[in-house]
Design a protein around this motif. Structure first.
Motif, PDB file in Angstrom:
ATOM      1  N   ILE A  70       0.847  -1.212   0.000  1.00 30.49           N
ATOM      2  CA  ILE A  70       0.000   0.000   0.000  1.00 30.49           C
ATOM      3  C   ILE A  70       0.876   1.253   0.000  1.00 30.49           C
ATOM      4  N   LYS A  71       1.924   1.203   0.806  1.00 29.99           N
ATOM      5  CA  LYS A  71       2.829   2.355   0.886  1.00 29.99           C
ATOM      6  C   LYS A  71       3.406   2.673  -0.496  1.00 29.99           C
ATOM      7  N   ASP A  72       3.911   1.648  -1.193  1.00 28.69           N
ATOM      8  CA  ASP A  72       4.515   1.871  -2.513  1.00 28.69           C
ATOM      9  C   ASP A  72       3.477   2.347  -3.523  1.00 28.69           C
ATOM     10  N   ALA A  73       2.282   1.755  -3.463  1.00 29.10           N
ATOM     11  CA  ALA A  73       1.243   2.127  -4.441  1.00 29.10           C
ATOM     12  C   ALA A  73       0.816   3.581  -4.229  1.00 29.10           C
ATOM     13  N   LEU A  74       0.600   3.974  -2.975  1.00 27.96           N
ATOM     14  CA  LEU A  74       0.120   5.340  -2.718  1.00 27.96           C
ATOM     15  C   LEU A  74       1.224   6.372  -2.950  1.00 27.96           C
ATOM     16  N   ALA A  75       2.442   6.023  -2.561  1.00 32.26           N
ATOM     17  CA  ALA A  75       3.546   6.978  -2.714  1.00 32.26           C
ATOM     18  C   ALA A  75       3.805   7.296  -4.188  1.00 32.26           C
ATOM     19  N   ALA A  76       3.363   6.412  -5.084  1.00 29.15           N
ATOM     20  CA  ALA A  76       3.565   6.653  -6.526  1.00 29.15           C
ATOM     21  C   ALA A  76       2.513   7.600  -7.107  1.00 29.15           C
ATOM     22  N   LEU A  77       1.471   7.919  -6.330  1.00 28.38           N
ATOM     23  CA  LEU A  77       0.383   8.747  -6.875  1.00 28.38           C
ATOM     24  C   LEU A  77       0.641  10.231  -6.613  1.00 28.38           C
ATOM     25  N   PRO A  78       0.635  11.078  -7.660  1.00 27.52           N
ATOM     26  CA  PRO A  78       0.896  12.511  -7.468  1.00 27.52           C
ATOM     27  C   PRO A  78      -0.091  13.185  -6.502  1.00 27.52           C
ATOM     28  N   ALA A  79      -1.308  12.628  -6.355  1.00 18.54           N
ATOM     29  CA  ALA A  79      -2.311  13.262  -5.482  1.00 18.54           C
ATOM     30  C   ALA A  79      -2.022  13.043  -3.998  1.00 18.54           C
ATOM     31  N   VAL A  80      -1.089  12.148  -3.684  1.00 18.64           N
ATOM     32  CA  VAL A  80      -0.848  11.810  -2.272  1.00 18.64           C
ATOM     33  C   VAL A  80       0.280  12.659  -1.698  1.00 18.64           C
ATOM     34  N   ARG A  81      -0.078  13.485  -0.720  1.00 20.53           N
ATOM     35  CA  ARG A  81       0.901  14.374  -0.067  1.00 20.53           C
ATOM     36  C   ARG A  81       1.668  13.651   1.029  1.00 20.53           C
ATOM     37  N   GLY A  82       0.939  12.776   1.753  1.00 21.31           N
ATOM     38  CA  GLY A  82       1.603  12.058   2.842  1.00 21.31           C
ATOM     39  C   GLY A  82       0.809  10.844   3.272  1.00 21.31           C
ATOM     40  N   LEU A  83       1.476   9.941   4.003  1.00 22.52           N
ATOM     41  CA  LEU A  83       0.889   8.675   4.437  1.00 22.52           C
ATOM     42  C   LEU A  83       1.109   8.474   5.920  1.00 22.52           C
ATOM     43  N   ALA A  84       0.176   7.762   6.548  1.00 22.99           N
ATOM     44  CA  ALA A  84       0.404   7.288   7.911  1.00 22.99           C
ATOM     45  C   ALA A  84      -0.214   5.905   8.008  1.00 22.99           C
ATOM     46  N   SER A  85       0.525   4.971   8.592  1.00 22.61           N
ATOM     47  CA  SER A  85       0.065   3.581   8.664  1.00 22.61           C
ATOM     48  C   SER A  85       0.173   3.063  10.085  1.00 22.61           C
ATOM     49  N   GLU A  86      -0.699   2.104  10.424  1.00 26.04           N
ATOM     50  CA  GLU A  86      -0.585   1.441  11.725  1.00 26.04           C
ATOM     51  C   GLU A  86       0.798   0.830  11.896  1.00 26.04           C
ATOM     52  N   GLU A  87       1.395   0.399  10.809  1.00 27.63           N
ATOM     53  CA  GLU A  87       2.665  -0.327  10.892  1.00 27.63           C
ATOM     54  C   GLU A  87       3.895   0.578  10.804  1.00 27.63           C
ATOM     55  N   GLU A  88       3.700   1.900  10.693  1.00 26.87           N
ATOM     56  CA  GLU A  88       4.833   2.833  10.563  1.00 26.87           C
ATOM     57  C   GLU A  88       4.872   3.754  11.773  1.00 26.87           C
ATOM     58  N   PRO A  89       6.029   3.916  12.403  1.00 26.29           N
ATOM     59  CA  PRO A  89       6.070   4.792  13.577  1.00 26.29           C
ATOM     60  C   PRO A  89       5.763   6.248  13.248  1.00 26.29           C
ATOM     61  N   ASP A  90       6.215   6.714  12.088  1.00 24.27           N
ATOM     62  CA  ASP A  90       6.073   8.141  11.752  1.00 24.27           C
ATOM     63  C   ASP A  90       5.302   8.313  10.452  1.00 24.27           C
ATOM     64  N   VAL A  91       4.799   9.531  10.247  1.00 23.66           N
ATOM     65  CA  VAL A  91       4.131   9.818   8.979  1.00 23.66           C
ATOM     66  C   VAL A  91       5.202   9.910   7.886  1.00 23.66           C
ATOM     67  N   LEU A  92       4.791   9.634   6.647  1.00 28.81           N
ATOM     68  CA  LEU A  92       5.739   9.657   5.525  1.00 28.81           C
ATOM     69  C   LEU A  92       5.331  10.735   4.541  1.00 28.81           C
ATOM     70  N   ALA A  93       6.267  11.558   4.140  1.00 29.99           N
ATOM     71  CA  ALA A  93       5.981  12.607   3.154  1.00 29.99           C
ATOM     72  C   ALA A  93       6.068  12.012   1.753  1.00 29.99           C
ATOM     73  N   CYS A  94       5.165  12.452   0.860  1.00 30.50           N
ATOM     74  CA  CYS A  94       5.193  11.955  -0.536  1.00 30.50           C
ATOM     75  C   CYS A  94       5.349  13.142  -1.485  1.00 30.50           C
ATOM     76  N   HIS A  95       4.320  13.463  -2.263  1.00 27.84           N
ATOM     77  CA  HIS A  95       4.470  14.488  -3.304  1.00 27.84           C
ATOM     78  C   HIS A  95       4.167  15.885  -2.763  1.00 27.84           C
ATOM     79  N   THR A  96       5.037  16.834  -3.076  1.00 26.24           N
ATOM     80  CA  THR A  96       4.915  18.156  -2.449  1.00 26.24           C
ATOM     81  C   THR A  96       3.675  18.930  -2.907  1.00 26.24           C
ATOM     82  N   ASP A  97       3.130  18.593  -4.081  1.00 22.88           N
ATOM     83  CA  ASP A  97       1.871  19.283  -4.424  1.00 22.88           C
ATOM     84  C   ASP A  97       0.669  18.350  -4.415  1.00 22.88           C
ATOM     85  N   GLY A  98       0.781  17.225  -3.706  1.00 22.51           N
ATOM     86  CA  GLY A  98      -0.382  16.333  -3.559  1.00 22.51           C
ATOM     87  C   GLY A  98      -1.466  16.997  -2.722  1.00 22.51           C
ATOM     88  N   GLN A  99      -2.712  16.649  -2.986  1.00 21.38           N
ATOM     89  CA  GLN A  99      -3.848  17.276  -2.287  1.00 21.38           C
ATOM     90  C   GLN A  99      -4.329  16.476  -1.087  1.00 21.38           C
TER      91      GLN A  99
END
Ligand code: AFP
Length: 324
Positions: A70-99
Motif C-alpha cells: 500500500i505504501k509503494d502504491a500510494l507513494a507513486a500517486l501525485p495526489a498523495v501528499r503524505g501517508l500514515a500507517s498502523e505499521e509505521e512509527p512516523d508519517v511519511l511525506a510523498c508528493h509536495t503538491d499532492g492534495q
C-alpha cells in the motif's frame, strides 16, 4: 446483468479526479493483497514476521507485505501528499503538491490470518491543508473532515466499501477481470438493533456503565430491554462493521482496566474515524461514552479511543447507560 464498475461510479458521482486516483490506487493494490491472502501457506506468507510495530504488537508477515504494497502504491500517486500507517512509527511525506493525506490499517484483524478467517484493509483520506513539508500535525484533523473513507474486506468474496461523503456503496471484486463492480448502493443501518458485538471475555474489566448495559442485553426478553439479542464477534473490526452495515446491530470496543493508561484498543485515525464516517453516512451513530468520535480533535497519529457504533437508537441507549 450489467453492473457499474468502480471508475465509472466515481466519475458519475463527480468525485474530484485526484481523489478518484487515490481510491483507484487503493482498489488496485487490494487485488494484489487479496491474491497473496488467497495463496496463504502455498506462498509462505503465513505466520509471524518476527518484529513488533510501533504499538508493541507482533507483526505477521502479511501485515508487513500489505503495508509495503500500500505504501509503494500510494507513494507513486501525485495526489498523495503524505501517508500514515498502523505499521509505521512516523508519517511519511510523498508528493509536495499532492492534495491528500492517507491513513491506513493495512491488515486489520491480522490475528485471523493464520486461521484463514476474515481480515481487511481500512483507509481514510483527508485533505491536505497544512504546510509544504508534511508533518504529523497536518494529519490531526477531526474525522468529520475526511474526504473519503472505506475498507476492503477479504472474505469469501472481496468487497470494497466506500463513502466520499454522499452515502455508502459496496463493490464486489470480479476475480475474473480484477475489477470492482457496484453490488449495493445507499446502505442504511436499521435504527433498531437485534445483535451486539463485544469481546465478552473482558467483561470484568469494563466500567460500570458498560457492565450494566451488556448485563441488560443478556437478560433478553425477561430483562428491562424486553427482547432477545444475538451476539457476534469476529475479532476483525472490518468484518464486524461490515455485518452492521449489512444487517444492523451495535459494535463496541470499550476502555477497560487491563491497560488503564490506554483510552481503548482501537486506533482513532485509521480504524474509528474511517469506520465512523461510513457508519454515520449509513445513518448510524459513532460515539465514545463522552461524545461523537468524528468530532474528536486528534492529538497524535496512533491515538486510541473507546468505540461504540452502529444502529442509532442502540448507540444512544448504550451511551445513556454510561452517563447515568
Ligand atoms: P489485530 O489486527 O491485532 O488482530 O487487532 C484487531 C483489532 O484491532 C480489531 O480489528 C478487532 O475488533 C479487535 O482488535 C479485536 O480485539 P480482541 O483480540 O481483543 O478481541
Amino acid at each position: 446483468m450489467s453492473r457499474t464498475a468502480l471508475p465509472e461510479f466515481l466519475s458519475n458521482a463527480a468525485v474530484p479526479t485526484e481523489l478518484q486516483s487515490v481510491i483507484l490506487g487503493l482498489a488496485d493494490v487490494s487485488v494484489t493483497i487479496s491474491q497473496a491472502l488467497a495463496k496463504g501457506a502455498l506462498a509462505g506468507v503465513l505466520g509471524a514476521a518476527g518484529a513488533e510495530n510501533v504499538q508493541g504488537e507482533d507483526q505477521k508477515k502479511l501485515d508487513v507485505i500489505a503495508n509495503d504494497l500500500i505504501k509503494d502504491a500510494l507513494a507513486a500517486l501525485p495526489a498523495v501528499r503524505g501517508l500514515a500507517s498502523e505499521e509505521e512509527p512516523d508519517v511519511l511525506a510523498c508528493h509536495t503538491d499532492g492534495q491528500y493525506l492517507v491513513t491506513f490499517d493495512p491488515l486489520d484483524g491480522s490475528s485471523n490470518i493464520d486461521i484463514n478467517s476474515m481480515v481487511g484493509t481500512i483507509f481514510s483520506v483527508l485533505p491536505h491543508t497544512g504546510s509544504a513539508a508534511v508533518t504529523e500535525q497536518d494529519f490531526l484533523q477531526p474525522g468529520r473532515q475526511q474526504a473519503a473513507a472505506g475498507y476492503i474486506l477479504y472474505g469469501p468474496s472481496v468487497m470494497l466499501v466506500l463513502s466520499t461523503g454522499n452515502g455508502v456503496a459496496m463493490f464486489t471484486l470480479d476475480q475474473d477481470q480484477n475489477r470492482y463492480l457496484l453490488t449495493e448502493a445507499d446502505i442504511n443501518i436499521p435504527v433498531e438493533a437485534k445483535e451486539f458485538s463485544i469481546n465478552m471475555s473482558n467483561q470484568r474489566h469494563w466500567v460500570a456503565g458498560m457492565q450494566h448495559y451488556i448485563s441488560d442485553l443478556l437478560l433478553g426478553k425477561e430483562g428491562p430491554r424486553g427482547k432477545d439479542f444475538n451476539m457476534r464477534w469476529v475479532a476483525a473490526m472490518v468484518a464486524d462493521v461490515h455485518r452492521i452495515l449489512c444487517r444492523g446491530g451495535l459494535f463496541t470496543y470499550p476502555w477497560d482496566s487491563r491497560k488503564p493508561e490506554q483510552a481503548g484498543k482501537l486506533r482513532l485515525m485509521y480504524e474509528a474515524n474511517p469506520m465512523g464516517f461510513l457508519v454515520e453516512q449509513a445513518g448510524g451513530e459513532v460515539w465514545t461514552p463522552e461524545g461523537k468520535i468524528l468530532d474528536i480533535q486528534p492529538e497524535h497519529i496512533h491515538q486510541r479511543v473507546p468505540v461504540i457504533l452502529g444502529a442509532a437508537s442502540e448507540v444512544k441507549i448504550c451511551v445513556d447507560y454510561h452517563q447515568r
